[in-house]
Design an enzyme around this catalytic site. Sequence first.
Site, PDB file in Angstrom:
ATOM      1  N   ASN A   1       0.840  -1.188   0.000  1.00  0.00           N
ATOM      2  CA  ASN A   1       0.000   0.000   0.000  1.00  0.00           C
ATOM      3  C   ASN A   1       0.881   1.247   0.000  1.00  0.00           C
ATOM      4  O   ASN A   1       1.981   1.258   0.569  1.00  0.00           O
ATOM      5  CB  ASN A   1      -0.897  -0.018   1.246  1.00  0.00           C
ATOM      6  CG  ASN A   1      -1.706   1.239   1.382  1.00  0.00           C
ATOM      7  OD1 ASN A   1      -1.246   2.204   1.977  1.00  0.00           O
ATOM      8  ND2 ASN A   1      -2.902   1.239   0.829  1.00  0.00           N
TER       9      ASN A   1
ATOM     10  N   CYS B   1      -5.998  -2.974  -2.697  1.00  0.00           N
ATOM     11  CA  CYS B   1      -6.848  -2.526  -1.590  1.00  0.00           C
ATOM     12  C   CYS B   1      -7.861  -1.463  -2.024  1.00  0.00           C
ATOM     13  O   CYS B   1      -8.722  -1.063  -1.246  1.00  0.00           O
ATOM     14  CB  CYS B   1      -5.980  -1.986  -0.459  1.00  0.00           C
ATOM     15  SG  CYS B   1      -5.022  -0.527  -0.932  1.00  0.00           S
TER      16      CYS B   1
END
Length: 183
Positions: free
Chosen positions: A123, A156
């Site tokens: 991320n 995500c």
Amino acid sequence: MARITLAITGSIAAYKTVDLVSSLKKQGHSVTVLMTQSATEFIQPLTLQVLSQNTVHLDVMHEPFPDQVNHIQIGKETDLFIVVPATANTIAKLAHGFADNMVTATALALPHFVPKLLAPAMNTKMYDHPATQANLKTLEDYGYTIISPKDSLLACGDTGRGALADLETILQKIKDKIHEQTL
């Protein structure tokens, strides 16, 4: 051709290593695969074993040959070491000398002259975190070449820097490092 050790860690991007192993084998390289336990949650070792035509190494405590220490021997038989994908956790372990799994133990046991590459995937916030950036800088100081992640829509749902570099980019960095070693 080169003896490449590919270390796979627990990221959704682990599935992309199937194409990486296949491409490296088609180029004539020998590929030895190491996986963290979390990597096996994303991709089955058998897939990589079939493609690499080599045993996939999962457990630093598994010693198949009584006359050698597996992670030390793998290091001795490596012309190039690459971690794809490299998670924040594994990057931190490598930067601080932890050797608690097959990937980190083998990395720590590599001869100093073996080229080491690392392709992060995580991320954006994890990648940009000061601890991750400091760990990447430490690894560069130790001689690792970092293959920067790209800006993209992440698994995500966030958009930003952190997606695994394209296969072509990774293959070119491997080719460049092998070429440097033969000069």
